[in-house]
Design an enzyme around this catalytic site. Structure first.
Site, PDB file in Angstrom:
ATOM      1  N   HIS A 113      11.463   1.723  -0.323  1.00 45.11           N
ATOM      2  CA  HIS A 113      10.672   2.525  -0.207  1.00 45.11           C
ATOM      3  C   HIS A 113       9.486   2.963  -0.383  1.00 45.11           C
ATOM      4  O   HIS A 113       8.830   2.250  -0.923  1.00 45.11           O
ATOM      5  CB  HIS A 113      12.114   3.274  -1.061  1.00 45.11           C
ATOM      6  CG  HIS A 113      11.923   2.736  -2.215  1.00 45.11           C
ATOM      7  ND1 HIS A 113      11.176   2.491  -3.404  1.00 45.11           N
ATOM      8  CD2 HIS A 113      13.629   1.620  -3.036  1.00 45.11           C
ATOM      9  CE1 HIS A 113      12.084   1.814  -4.006  1.00 45.11           C
ATOM     10  NE2 HIS A 113      13.364   1.735  -3.633  1.00 45.11           N
ATOM     11  N   LYS A 151       9.284  13.537   1.029  1.00 45.60           N
ATOM     12  CA  LYS A 151       9.424  12.387  -0.347  1.00 45.60           C
ATOM     13  C   LYS A 151       9.964  10.936  -0.258  1.00 45.60           C
ATOM     14  O   LYS A 151      10.881  10.671  -0.016  1.00 45.60           O
ATOM     15  CB  LYS A 151      10.082  13.339  -1.576  1.00 45.60           C
ATOM     16  CG  LYS A 151       9.952  12.564  -3.062  1.00 45.60           C
ATOM     17  CD  LYS A 151       9.555  14.151  -3.877  1.00 45.60           C
ATOM     18  CE  LYS A 151       9.926  13.089  -5.239  1.00 45.60           C
ATOM     19  NZ  LYS A 151       8.629  13.828  -6.050  1.00 45.60           N
ATOM     20  N   HIS A 162       4.391  -7.315  -6.467  1.00 48.30           N
ATOM     21  CA  HIS A 162       3.845  -6.573  -8.029  1.00 48.30           C
ATOM     22  C   HIS A 162       3.611  -7.099  -9.227  1.00 48.30           C
ATOM     23  O   HIS A 162       2.921  -6.495  -9.609  1.00 48.30           O
ATOM     24  CB  HIS A 162       5.733  -6.771  -8.383  1.00 48.30           C
ATOM     25  CG  HIS A 162       6.579  -5.850  -7.614  1.00 48.30           C
ATOM     26  ND1 HIS A 162       6.149  -4.356  -7.394  1.00 48.30           N
ATOM     27  CD2 HIS A 162       7.848  -5.451  -7.154  1.00 48.30           C
ATOM     28  CE1 HIS A 162       7.035  -3.519  -6.832  1.00 48.30           C
ATOM     29  NE2 HIS A 162       8.271  -4.019  -6.619  1.00 48.30           N
ATOM     30  N   ASP A 168      12.687  -5.125 -11.042  1.00 46.65           N
ATOM     31  CA  ASP A 168      12.883  -4.173 -10.179  1.00 46.65           C
ATOM     32  C   ASP A 168      14.100  -4.065  -9.347  1.00 46.65           C
ATOM     33  O   ASP A 168      15.015  -4.582 -10.231  1.00 46.65           O
ATOM     34  CB  ASP A 168      11.518  -3.811  -8.766  1.00 46.65           C
ATOM     35  CG  ASP A 168      12.039  -5.289  -7.738  1.00 46.65           C
ATOM     36  OD1 ASP A 168      12.638  -6.191  -8.241  1.00 46.65           O
ATOM     37  OD2 ASP A 168      11.699  -5.280  -6.969  1.00 46.65           O
ATOM     38  N   GLU A 218      20.080   1.540 -10.714  1.00 46.68           N
ATOM     39  CA  GLU A 218      20.192   2.637  -9.658  1.00 46.68           C
ATOM     40  C   GLU A 218      21.767   2.833  -9.806  1.00 46.68           C
ATOM     41  O   GLU A 218      22.267   4.481  -9.257  1.00 46.68           O
ATOM     42  CB  GLU A 218      20.205   1.722  -8.451  1.00 46.68           C
ATOM     43  CG  GLU A 218      18.476   2.149  -8.178  1.00 46.68           C
ATOM     44  CD  GLU A 218      18.258   1.298  -6.990  1.00 46.68           C
ATOM     45  OE1 GLU A 218      18.952   1.390  -6.322  1.00 46.68           O
ATOM     46  OE2 GLU A 218      17.197   0.605  -6.828  1.00 46.68           O
ATOM     47  N   ASN A 270       9.997   2.785 -16.415  1.00 43.11           N
ATOM     48  CA  ASN A 270      10.777   2.830 -17.614  1.00 43.11           C
ATOM     49  C   ASN A 270       9.881   3.408 -19.101  1.00 43.11           C
ATOM     50  O   ASN A 270       9.763   2.375 -19.861  1.00 43.11           O
ATOM     51  CB  ASN A 270      11.895   2.535 -17.738  1.00 43.11           C
ATOM     52  CG  ASN A 270      12.931   3.203 -18.890  1.00 43.11           C
ATOM     53  OD1 ASN A 270      12.360   3.365 -20.246  1.00 43.11           O
ATOM     54  ND2 ASN A 270      14.017   3.589 -18.170  1.00 43.11           N
ATOM     55  N   ARG A 302       2.774   9.180 -10.670  1.00 39.61           N
ATOM     56  CA  ARG A 302       2.594  10.084 -11.987  1.00 39.61           C
ATOM     57  C   ARG A 302       1.186  11.168 -12.255  1.00 39.61           C
ATOM     58  O   ARG A 302       0.245  10.568 -11.507  1.00 39.61           O
ATOM     59  CB  ARG A 302       1.724   9.598 -12.788  1.00 39.61           C
ATOM     60  CG  ARG A 302       2.956   8.938 -13.725  1.00 39.61           C
ATOM     61  CD  ARG A 302       4.262   9.588 -14.693  1.00 39.61           C
ATOM     62  NE  ARG A 302       5.107   9.193 -15.737  1.00 39.61           N
ATOM     63  CZ  ARG A 302       6.336   8.422 -14.294  1.00 39.61           C
ATOM     64  NH1 ARG A 302       6.612   8.978 -13.250  1.00 39.61           N
ATOM     65  NH2 ARG A 302       7.491   7.574 -14.476  1.00 39.61           N
TER      66      ARG A 302
HETATM   67 FE   LIG Z   1      10.082  -3.689  -6.140  1.00 37.88          FE
END
Ligand SMILES: [Fe+2]
Length: 550
Positions: free
Chosen positions: A11, A36, A128, A149, A184, A293, A396
């Site tokens: 996503h 979105k 990442h 993740d 999740e 978080n 953000r």
């Molecule tokens: Fe990821």
């Protein structure tokens, strides 16, 4: 070297362009497609590419497709194993992997002129890690990096260390154990949209008590090799499932609180292991959706072993577009430059903004200072749609596509949540002049990306009630005049009028929609929501000038 980074697999599809080790453009596809998160993270959508954001990255830098040295794709299908073998119940996962294998061909079709041979697969967690370790401000020595993740190819975590721009992995937790998937699952159980609404669970947690912490300590355990294990959890035994958008009760807040606290404890343990394993690196850089978080991040800073903690502002999967590009640029010999800010998306010149206002036949003015004009409206308890410069990369709003309001009115939270159609338990956040931060807040400083919560000092809680959450915290953005002169001026002018160095800052969007990106979207939002002033670059459009009542 010119490297285009692509995130497309799960996503938040996004594209980023890195030239000679420096990121020159990065944007999420949702800002273009107006859907979105870009797409739902199902195997059937894995072929879809961030075509619009990729084309824009190239066009904005004036680079033709055939001038690219490489395209970095943030998932490596060569690492994948059968879903059942890694303990996932995902009967269509093979389709995702198949699409990923064909990504070079899909990319060549989406970007005519691209040689598919230029596409390189970058392991998801390496992408990442690079978005954190290579984009963070220079640390002076080694940088420890922690990625957490939902999932990548076969892992959900990576702990490693960057030394001279090279990553040494130290441990990677394999699936099905995943802190992101755990959160999740809980999100789904509480009636929210998973892979999207996890931050609502975090907000809900502060209303509850961690009554199930003992049980969760048994079910979610760290191992002594730097990893962790997550058992199957029967959520219904702790709180009954909530239908989509259903009523939340105390038991749900207690469950959210329990999982949140356990997550914080596990992250602390993982970070301590990494500190030792990395030989005492004093800086930790983080990425992966779990790194959004901000409650856990703040606790990590307060109780963890690191002097500095830096979190990639696009810590979710969108950031892997940037990380993959930085990683491949490094492989091709470029040295990465730290990112200077999150304003890496689209921007419009003053002339272009004025042309848009004329086209819309809106009555506008060009005040001597748009910052002073906005501060005046805010001091009068108005709501301001604030559209300045390039849009933000990551979830953000940081003063470029923001909705601003007065922090001193307790009713502001309700008004803002009404404007945006959000749940009333959701907090709204403050931006503060950097030089005034310490007087009002405790916690991580500087905090230019709103990725940590801070404690509001008791004497300020009644003065800025709109941004003080039920637990006495606030998710602060510090504003530095050197990097954000117009926002800093607005804050200074607001303080001159009200005595408060703080303004409410939330993202410029309405419920369920991505953040506003173009001037036209800003005008559409202004026309459809009770906003008093649209500050579009240097131009002002007042609600009153439209003949409407506030
Ligand atoms: Fe990821």
């Amino acid at each position: 070297m010119r490297v285009l980074g692509i995130n497309a697999i799960f996503h938040d599809p996004a594209a980023a362009l890195v030239v000679d080790g420096r990121v020159v453009a990065a944007a999420e596809e949702e800002r273009f497609s107006r859907r979105k998160h870009g797409k739902r993270p199902v195997p059937f959508s894995a072929w879809e590419l961030p075509e619009l954001s990729a084309a824009w990255c190239l066009a904005s830098a004036g680079i033709d497709v055939d001038a690219l040295d490489a395209v970095a794709y943030s998932f490596d299908p060569g690492l994948c194993r059968d879903a059942a073998d890694v303990g996932l119940s995902d009967p269509w996962d093979w389709l995702r992997v198949d699409y990923a294998r064909r990504a070079p061909q899909f990319l060549a079709a989406a970007l005519p002129g691209l040689d598919p041979e230029k596409v390189r697969f970058v392991p998801h967690h390496v992408a990442h890690a690079a978005s954190a370790g290579l984009a963070a401000p220079p640390a002076g020595d080694d940088t420890a990096v922690l990625v957490l993740d939902g999932r990548g190819e076969v892992a959900s975590h990576l702990a490693g260390v960057y030394r001279d721009g090279r990553l040494t992995p130290l441990y990677s937790q394999q699936l099905p154990h995943s802190l992101g998937l755990l959160y999740e699952d809980l999100t789904r159980h509480l009636g929210f949209l998973h892979s999207s609404d996890e931050y609502k669970v975090m907000a809900l947690a502060s209303y509850g008590q961690p009554r199930h912490l003992g049980q969760l300590r048994d079910l979610v355990r760290v191992t002594d090799d730097g990893g962790f294990q997550v058992e199957r959890i029967d959520w219904s035994s702790m709180a009954k499932a909530v239908a989509a958008g259903g009523e939340l009760a105390e038991e749900h807040a207690d469950l959210a609180s329990s999982v949140q606290v356990r997550l914080e404890e596990v992250i602390l343990d993982l970070s301590r292991w990494l500190y030792d394993a990395s030989g005492g690196a004093t800086t930790l850089a983080m990425a992966g959706g779990v790194a959004l978080n901000c409650v856990a991040n703040a606790r990590l800073v307060a109780e963890g072993p690191y002097r500095d903690v830096w979190v990639q502002p696009a810590a979710g999967d969108s950031g892997t577009a940037l990380g993959a590009a930085l990683h491949v640029a490094g492989e091709l010999g470029d040295r990465s430059a730290p990112m200077a800010g999150a304003d890496l998306g689209r921007g419009w010149s003053d002339d272009e903004l004025e042309a848009e206002l004329r086209r819309a036949a809106l009555p506008y003015t060009r005040p001597a200072s748009i910052a002073a004009e906005a501060a005046r409206v805010l001091a009068d308890n108005g709501i301001v749609a604030w559209y300045q410069g390039r849009s933000e990369y990551g979830p953000r709003a940081l003063g470029h596509r923001s909705l601003l309001a007065h922090p001193g009115d307790p009713d502001t939270t309700r008004r803002m949540n009404d404007v945006k159609g959000r749940e009333q338990f959701r907090p709204i956040a403050p931006m503060v002049r950097a030089e005034r931060f310490a007087e009002l807040f405790d916690g991580v400083y500087p905090s230019p990306y709103m990725l940590f919560v801070h404690r509001v000092k008791p004497e300020w809680r009644d003065r800025i009630p709109a941004v003080t959450h039920v637990d006495g915290t606030a998710r602060v953005q510090t504003v530095h005049a050197e990097t954000e002169p117009v926002v800093a001026e607005l804050l200074a002018e607001f303080e001159r009028r009200t005595g408060l160095p703080v303004v409410v800052n939330t993202s410029l969007n309405t419920a369920g929609r991505p953040m506003v990106d173009t001037p036209r979207e800003a005008m559409e939002l202004f026309g459809s929501a009770p906003v008093d002033l649209l500050a579009l670059g240097p131009f002002a459009v007042h609600r009153g000038a439209l003949g409407g009542a506030r």
